[in-house]
Structure formats: C-alpha cells, structure tokens
Enzyme design. Sequence first.
Site, PDB file in Angstrom:
ATOM      1  N   HIS A 118       0.810  -1.220   0.000  1.00 37.94           N
ATOM      2  CA  HIS A 118       0.000   0.000   0.000  1.00 37.94           C
ATOM      3  C   HIS A 118       0.847   1.275   0.000  1.00 37.94           C
ATOM      4  O   HIS A 118       0.341   2.354  -0.287  1.00 37.94           O
ATOM      5  CB  HIS A 118      -0.994  -0.001   1.175  1.00 37.94           C
ATOM      6  CG  HIS A 118      -0.405   0.302   2.505  1.00 37.94           C
ATOM      7  ND1 HIS A 118      -0.115  -0.681   3.426  1.00 37.94           N
ATOM      8  CD2 HIS A 118      -0.053   1.465   3.102  1.00 37.94           C
ATOM      9  CE1 HIS A 118       0.371  -0.129   4.522  1.00 37.94           C
ATOM     10  NE2 HIS A 118       0.437   1.172   4.350  1.00 37.94           N
ATOM     11  N   ASP A 148       0.052  -7.622   1.501  1.00 32.82           N
ATOM     12  CA  ASP A 148       0.457  -6.216   1.560  1.00 32.82           C
ATOM     13  C   ASP A 148       1.979  -6.074   1.594  1.00 32.82           C
ATOM     14  O   ASP A 148       2.527  -5.291   2.377  1.00 32.82           O
ATOM     15  CB  ASP A 148      -0.164  -5.507   2.765  1.00 32.82           C
ATOM     16  CG  ASP A 148      -0.108  -3.982   2.629  1.00 32.82           C
ATOM     17  OD1 ASP A 148       0.176  -3.499   1.514  1.00 32.82           O
ATOM     18  OD2 ASP A 148      -0.319  -3.274   3.638  1.00 32.82           O
ATOM     19  N   GLY A 220       3.360   6.219   8.412  1.00 36.62           N
ATOM     20  CA  GLY A 220       4.713   6.386   7.911  1.00 36.62           C
ATOM     21  C   GLY A 220       5.631   5.254   8.310  1.00 36.62           C
ATOM     22  O   GLY A 220       6.686   5.063   7.705  1.00 36.62           O
ATOM     23  N   ASN A 221       5.247   4.505   9.351  1.00 35.01           N
ATOM     24  CA  ASN A 221       6.010   3.314   9.727  1.00 35.01           C
ATOM     25  C   ASN A 221       5.714   2.133   8.811  1.00 35.01           C
ATOM     26  O   ASN A 221       6.420   1.119   8.850  1.00 35.01           O
ATOM     27  CB  ASN A 221       5.698   2.883  11.163  1.00 35.01           C
ATOM     28  CG  ASN A 221       6.526   3.618  12.199  1.00 35.01           C
ATOM     29  OD1 ASN A 221       5.992   4.395  12.979  1.00 35.01           O
ATOM     30  ND2 ASN A 221       7.822   3.381  12.201  1.00 35.01           N
ATOM     31  N   SER A 222       4.667   2.238   8.006  1.00 33.86           N
ATOM     32  CA  SER A 222       4.271   1.125   7.142  1.00 33.86           C
ATOM     33  C   SER A 222       5.429   0.670   6.268  1.00 33.86           C
ATOM     34  O   SER A 222       6.071   1.473   5.587  1.00 33.86           O
ATOM     35  CB  SER A 222       3.098   1.527   6.250  1.00 33.86           C
ATOM     36  OG  SER A 222       1.932   1.699   6.997  1.00 33.86           O
ATOM     37  N   GLY A 278      -8.057 -26.171  -4.088  1.00 36.81           N
ATOM     38  CA  GLY A 278      -9.330 -26.270  -4.793  1.00 36.81           C
ATOM     39  C   GLY A 278     -10.489 -26.738  -3.933  1.00 36.81           C
ATOM     40  O   GLY A 278     -11.221 -27.659  -4.319  1.00 36.81           O
ATOM     41  N   VAL A 279     -10.652 -26.118  -2.753  1.00 37.27           N
ATOM     42  CA  VAL A 279     -11.787 -26.431  -1.892  1.00 37.27           C
ATOM     43  C   VAL A 279     -12.364 -25.131  -1.330  1.00 37.27           C
ATOM     44  O   VAL A 279     -11.676 -24.118  -1.246  1.00 37.27           O
ATOM     45  CB  VAL A 279     -11.389 -27.339  -0.701  1.00 37.27           C
ATOM     46  CG1 VAL A 279     -10.987 -28.718  -1.178  1.00 37.27           C
ATOM     47  CG2 VAL A 279     -10.290 -26.711   0.138  1.00 37.27           C
ATOM     48  N   ILE A 281     -14.055 -23.965   2.228  1.00 38.07           N
ATOM     49  CA  ILE A 281     -14.046 -24.503   3.586  1.00 38.07           C
ATOM     50  C   ILE A 281     -14.850 -23.615   4.520  1.00 38.07           C
ATOM     51  O   ILE A 281     -15.168 -22.463   4.202  1.00 38.07           O
ATOM     52  CB  ILE A 281     -12.601 -24.636   4.125  1.00 38.07           C
ATOM     53  CG1 ILE A 281     -11.892 -23.289   4.072  1.00 38.07           C
ATOM     54  CG2 ILE A 281     -11.842 -25.693   3.344  1.00 38.07           C
ATOM     55  CD1 ILE A 281     -10.511 -23.292   4.689  1.00 38.07           C
TER      56      ILE A 281
END
Length: 493
Positions: A118, A148, A220-222, A278-279, A281
């Site tokens: 992001h 992310d 800003g720490n992201s 391919g399930v 759940i």
Amino acid sequence: MSLMIFRRVERGAPKAALGLFAAMSLALALIALPAPEALGRDAPGSFADLAAKLSPAVVNISTKQAVDEPPGAEALPDGPFNDLFRDFFDRNRPRGPVQSLGSGFVISADGFVVTNNHVIKDADEVTVNFPDGASFQADVIGSDDKTDLALLKIDAGKPLPFVPWGDSNESRVGDWVLAIGNPFGLGGSVSAGIISARNRDIRAGPYDDFIQTDAAINRGNSGGPLFNLAGQVIGVNTAIISPSGGSIGIGFAVPSALARNVIAQLREFGETRRGWLGVRIQEVTPDIAETLDLEAASGALVASVTPDGPAEGANIQPGDVILRFDGRDVSEMRDLPRMVAETPVGKTVRVVVWRKGKSVTVKVKLGRLENQDTLAAAAPTGDEGDPGGSSQGAEVPGAGMALAALTAEIRARFSIADDVVGVVVTSVDPRGPAAAKGIAAGDVILEIGQDPVSDPAVIAQRIVEAREQGRNSVLLLVQSGPDLRFVPLPVGG
C-alpha cells in the site's frame, strides 16, 4: 508478608526474639525472590548499540502519483454563471502530483528493498531515501496485495548496508522488539516494546497471521522492520488500530515466516506462485464437531470441491474435515489457506481428513493458485438469518421450516436447476432454529448427516431420531444459489 510478621513481633517482644524474627524474615524474602537474571534475562540496558547498527539499512520510501486534473470551467458552456464556476474549479483542482511516505528496509547488498504494497501502490515514481541523505529511484520488482508486501530494487553503485531475516516462529509473547521507520515523515525513528500477541487475524487478507506489538507504530512506519534483539527482521510493520490515527500501543506486523517466502517469490518470479488445493471450507464449530463425532472443534470443514481441481483428483469430498496438511495440524479453519499458499506448486502432500467417523489419509498434488481462483475460500456462514417466504410445504416439527420435494413446479418457483437433487425449503419461521442458522426459503438441503436426501419425510425422521438419541444438532449440507455450506441445525427440545 515477612514485613507484617516483623511489625507484629516488634510490639512487646524481647529484643533477641525481634532480631531472630528479623533475620528469618529477611532469609524468607531472599528465598522467595527470583534471581535477578530471571527477572530480565533479555532486557538490555540500552537499545542504542542495536539501533545504531540497524538504522543504516532502514529507509524512507517516498512516492509520487500523477493526478488527472478534472476539466475546468473552460469545458463548460457559455452562460451567466461561467465566471462563478471558473473560480470554483480553479480553487479546487489538484495542485501537482499526490505524494506519500512510508518505510522499508534493505535485505541485500545489491539493493533489494522490502516495503508494504500500500506504500507504493499506483505510484508513478518511487524514491528510496537513506539516513545519510542518499536517494535512489527504485523499480518495483513485484507486489502482493494479499499480504500487503512489495519488493523494490535500487542501483546504488556500491554495496549497501542490509539486515537479515529472522524466524518469527521462534518469537514469543513478551519478547522485546524494536521498530525503526519513518513516522509522519520525520525520518529514522526508533521505538521499543514487546510482542503483545501472536497469530492475530485483523481481517486484512486471507493469510492474516499478524504479530501484535506495543512498540509505537504510526503513519509512515508502514513497510518498516520489526526487529528482535539479535538484530533480525521478524516482522514487517503494516497496520495499527487507533481511533485517532496515532499509536495507542496496538500495532501489527506481517511475520517473517510469511513475508520471507512471499518476498523470495517476488524476487525470483516478479509475482507470487502459491499452492492451490481447490476447496471451499468453513469453520468447525462445536455443534458441527458434535454431529461428526469429532473430539474437538478443530480443522477445516470442506463445504465444496472445485471440479477438476487438485482436491477432487485426490478424492477429497464435501463433508471431510481436514485435520492435517503436509505434516502440520490444522488447528483452525483459517490456518489451512496459509499452509497451502506457502507450499510449492506441484508438490505432493499428505492430507489427513476426518470422514464418517474415522481418519483417512490422501495424497494431493497441489496446483497453482491463479488470481481468479480461490485457494480455500470460506463458505457463507448464513448467520444473518432470513425470514423466508410464504410458499407452502410440510412443516418439520421443532426445526422452524417447511420442506417440499423438488417437483417441476417447485424448481420453477425457486429457480432451481434440473440437476440439483435434494429437498427444498419452502418457508422459514423467523423465530425458529432454521432461521437462526441462516436457512432461507429456496435453499436446498442436499444431505443430512452426510447422507444424500431427496425426501422431506427422511429429514423429519432423522431429526426425530437425533433428538431421541440426545444429540444437540444434525448436520445439513445446504445449497443457497451457487454456494454450498454445512449447517448444524439444533434439534434439542
């Protein structure tokens, strides 16, 4: 406690006795206290040396994104209010490119940089800024919106300081951690705290497994790193919970056990290549566990299997509960998608399922998860409830619903395909058990107790039998439109 004994003896006791009791009290106190090294075995006197060592490899990320300016007043037809509209558009149109700030960290001497997706999403220009003032334009090697994470590459023309990955699986709640980043664009900033919790699900994506920390994390720490005291990256700071937008001591980091694998794929392929089972759940609730004779409410219940997918080829069936995947226990439903995603495409793995009262082991060769596919999607829970319709049918005593066989008229009324075999729900009592479980008019019951059913009388009989046997619920396989889900219908009383 020893101090209270000392005070009681002090009133009227001989001095010799007083001294004896004081000595005994002191000895007891010394015995009761843990050794000093046990209290703060890993607590440093200062984080200064660690911060000085790590900070050169932690960078600020700045991005620019061009904005298409909306048409101004010159695009408007001539008229008496043209000057008014022209002034409005001139004052409110964007001025220059949109900018954003984040954090990142260098993971190799040749300039690979990790940050959040992001932070750089939709950016036209990405700049990596070092603490010593050096800046470099970065290329986006790849990104993954599901976790992310993003990988950048810069060419500095020289070896760069970098930080190593650590193993987040070895970290424990209560361990010291250090966060370094770019809060509010202030530049290199260090905060310390502990790991507050592990395995947090904050509904950010299908593979949530966040480390929670009280080390201050702000805007800003992201994309910045979360370090252990060995100077290893055990998490990528990604999100906070805050009503004000500032740190309140609840921050979240993508664990390195997950991030390291994603970044390795981005580095090698420029994209993620996840395993695909391919399930679809759903969660194994206590009610469902009871109907399936499972000892504990754990695992992932298979609601449906993708046609021609890996699971179907391995004979995994709707109603199976996946208990182990590739040697690892599936404690919760949400564990399975992450386990499958982390497994290499094409690998053959052992899967242990619970099927009709016993464990069965199958071998599955995983496919590749494409963007349009679902790894192991959660089936609809239907907990919202639905008052149903007014169509007539035979009432099932104690279930709060009426059922009917699938005749041509019923199929036309509820738009049910000709190849669907089961019993249709024609109406639901909004105050009954069926409505509480989200069953609605038009739903089709395909199975009861994992046995196919096409006769409403059989469902009524099985409910009565379950009640007489002292069971709390029966397990129904319900189709709502194109979706399948298992529903534990209460039958007690």
